[in-house]
Design a protein around this motif. Sequence first.
Motif, PDB file in Angstrom:
ATOM      1  N   UNK A   1       2.578  17.267  50.747  1.00  0.00           N
ATOM      2  CA  UNK A   1       0.959  17.159  50.885  1.00  0.00           C
ATOM      3  C   UNK A   1       0.284  17.251  49.658  1.00  0.00           C
ATOM      4  N   UNK A   2       0.960  17.193  48.447  1.00  0.00           N
ATOM      5  CA  UNK A   2       0.627  17.348  47.225  1.00  0.00           C
ATOM      6  C   UNK A   2       0.417  15.652  46.726  1.00  0.00           C
ATOM      7  N   UNK A   3      -0.541  15.359  46.630  1.00  0.00           N
ATOM      8  CA  UNK A   3      -0.654  13.705  46.165  1.00  0.00           C
ATOM      9  C   UNK A   3      -0.756  13.548  44.647  1.00  0.00           C
ATOM     10  N   UNK A   4      -0.143  12.656  44.132  1.00  0.00           N
ATOM     11  CA  UNK A   4      -0.121  12.174  42.851  1.00  0.00           C
ATOM     12  C   UNK A   4      -0.985  11.294  42.556  1.00  0.00           C
ATOM     13  N   UNK A   5      -1.827  11.766  41.510  1.00  0.00           N
ATOM     14  CA  UNK A   5      -2.987  10.789  41.095  1.00  0.00           C
ATOM     15  C   UNK A   5      -2.392   9.742  39.976  1.00  0.00           C
ATOM     16  N   UNK A   6      -2.471   8.564  40.252  1.00  0.00           N
ATOM     17  CA  UNK A   6      -1.690   7.638  39.212  1.00  0.00           C
ATOM     18  C   UNK A   6      -2.770   6.553  38.801  1.00  0.00           C
ATOM     19  N   UNK A   7      -2.841   6.381  37.442  1.00  0.00           N
ATOM     20  CA  UNK A   7      -3.451   5.212  37.003  1.00  0.00           C
ATOM     21  C   UNK A   7      -2.692   4.080  36.434  1.00  0.00           C
ATOM     22  N   UNK A   8      -2.741   2.769  37.087  1.00  0.00           N
ATOM     23  CA  UNK A   8      -2.006   1.555  36.548  1.00  0.00           C
ATOM     24  C   UNK A   8      -2.784   0.738  35.524  1.00  0.00           C
ATOM     25  N   UNK A   9      -2.834   1.051  34.207  1.00  0.00           N
ATOM     26  CA  UNK A   9      -3.667   0.561  33.242  1.00  0.00           C
ATOM     27  C   UNK A   9      -3.174  -0.722  32.415  1.00  0.00           C
ATOM     28  N   UNK A  10      -3.911  -1.736  32.711  1.00  0.00           N
ATOM     29  CA  UNK A  10      -3.432  -3.131  31.996  1.00  0.00           C
ATOM     30  C   UNK A  10      -4.023  -2.968  30.442  1.00  0.00           C
ATOM     31  N   UNK A  11      -3.136  -3.156  29.752  1.00  0.00           N
ATOM     32  CA  UNK A  11      -3.285  -2.941  28.378  1.00  0.00           C
ATOM     33  C   UNK A  11      -3.360  -4.337  27.309  1.00  0.00           C
ATOM     34  N   UNK A  12      -3.509  -5.552  28.189  1.00  0.00           N
ATOM     35  CA  UNK A  12      -3.608  -6.668  27.303  1.00  0.00           C
ATOM     36  C   UNK A  12      -2.299  -7.234  26.891  1.00  0.00           C
ATOM     37  N   UNK A  13      -2.396  -8.616  26.545  1.00  0.00           N
ATOM     38  CA  UNK A  13      -1.278  -9.332  25.873  1.00  0.00           C
ATOM     39  C   UNK A  13      -0.828  -8.962  24.446  1.00  0.00           C
ATOM     40  N   UNK A  14      -1.232  -7.935  23.823  1.00  0.00           N
ATOM     41  CA  UNK A  14      -0.684  -7.608  22.512  1.00  0.00           C
ATOM     42  C   UNK A  14      -1.627  -7.134  21.539  1.00  0.00           C
ATOM     43  N   UNK A  15      -2.840  -7.857  21.657  1.00  0.00           N
ATOM     44  CA  UNK A  15      -3.923  -7.331  20.440  1.00  0.00           C
ATOM     45  C   UNK A  15      -4.619  -5.790  21.105  1.00  0.00           C
ATOM     46  N   UNK A  16      -4.350  -4.961  20.300  1.00  0.00           N
ATOM     47  CA  UNK A  16      -5.074  -3.788  20.462  1.00  0.00           C
ATOM     48  C   UNK A  16      -6.686  -4.015  20.835  1.00  0.00           C
ATOM     49  N   UNK A  17      -7.364  -5.131  20.309  1.00  0.00           N
ATOM     50  CA  UNK A  17      -8.668  -5.395  20.787  1.00  0.00           C
ATOM     51  C   UNK A  17      -8.804  -5.830  22.305  1.00  0.00           C
ATOM     52  N   UNK A  18      -7.794  -6.146  22.864  1.00  0.00           N
ATOM     53  CA  UNK A  18      -7.667  -6.896  24.049  1.00  0.00           C
ATOM     54  C   UNK A  18      -8.045  -5.399  25.308  1.00  0.00           C
ATOM     55  N   UNK A  19      -7.880  -4.374  24.947  1.00  0.00           N
ATOM     56  CA  UNK A  19      -8.228  -3.007  25.715  1.00  0.00           C
ATOM     57  C   UNK A  19      -9.534  -3.322  26.042  1.00  0.00           C
ATOM     58  N   UNK A  20      -9.815  -3.219  27.523  1.00  0.00           N
ATOM     59  CA  UNK A  20     -11.103  -3.253  27.852  1.00  0.00           C
ATOM     60  C   UNK A  20     -11.689  -1.803  27.746  1.00  0.00           C
ATOM     61  N   UNK A  21     -13.075  -1.788  28.010  1.00  0.00           N
ATOM     62  CA  UNK A  21     -13.752  -0.374  27.938  1.00  0.00           C
ATOM     63  C   UNK A  21     -13.320   0.333  29.101  1.00  0.00           C
TER      64      UNK A  21
END
Length: 277
Positions: free
Chosen positions: A3-23
Motif C-alpha cells: 500500500x506504500x506507493x513509490x513516487x517516481x520522476x522520469x526526467x528527460x535531460x536532453x541530448x547532451x548539452x547541459x543547456x538542453x535541460x528545460x526549466x
Amino acid sequence: MTTQQRRILVIGIGAGDPDYLTLGAVKAMGRADVFFIVGKGAGTSALTDLRHRMLDEHARAPYRVVEVDDPSRDRRPMGRGDYTTAVHDWRARRADIFEGLLRDEMTADETAAFLVWGDPSLYDSTLGILATIEARGSLSTSVEVIPGISSVSALAARHRIPLNQVGRPLHITPARRLSDVGRNDDGDIVVMLDAHESFTEVEGDVWIYWGAYLGTPDELLVAGPLREVSDRIRQMHAEARDRHGWIMDTYLLRIVERPGPGPAADVRDDGGAGGIR
C-alpha cells in the motif's frame, strides 16, 4: 501489492548539452530525494559524469545518488524474432534491478528520479520497465514524466533545418528497420540506433544530415548528398568509436530537388581538443 506507493520522476535531460535541460526538468530535479543512475560500463563514463554535473548544479541537498550497472545485452546482428526476444529478456532483467531500487533504496515518503538521456518517450526503455513493475503487483508506483529535448530535435537544430517538408510525412525508425520504411515511404526518415552504418545501403538521390555526440564537446556534424559524404561519415564513425569506445548518432535522410536551408556538404573541424565538429 504494497500500500506504500513509490513516487517516481522520469526526467528527460536532453541530448547532451547541459543547456538542453528545460526549466521543468530543473524544477523536478529539485523535488527528488534520491536519483537512480544506470551506468553502461566504463567506456561510457562520460554519460554518467554529465548526470552528476547536472545534479551538482540543480539538485537540492540533501539528496542521494544510487548507481547500478546496466545488465548485459546481446547486440549481435540477428533476425527480428531473435532481436525481440533478446530485448524482452534484457528489459525483464532491468525491471528486476529497478524494482530492487524502488523497494530497497527509498522510503515511501521519498521521491525518486531517473535521469533519462534525451526524451523518455523516444527509444528509451524506462517507462516500459516501470509499467512492467507496476503490472507485477509487488509495488505501487506514481510516475510523472518530464519531457526532454531529444537527439532528433537537437539534430535538426544543429543543422538549421526543419524535420518535415511541406505536406510530406516524417518517419522515425531504428536502423534495423530502415530498409522496410525506405521501401514503403515517400517522406523523410530519421534514423536512430545505427550500429552498422545502414545508410550505406540506401540508394538514389538522397541527402543526409548526420550528427553524433550531439550537444557535447565531441559533437560531429556532416551534411550533403549521401553518395558524396557516405565514406566520410563512415571514417568519422570508426575514428570516433575507437577514440571514445562508444558512439550515439542520429541522422535524417531526405529526398530533395535542392537542399536547404541547412549547410551544403559540410564537415566542420574546430581544430580543438573536442576533435572534429
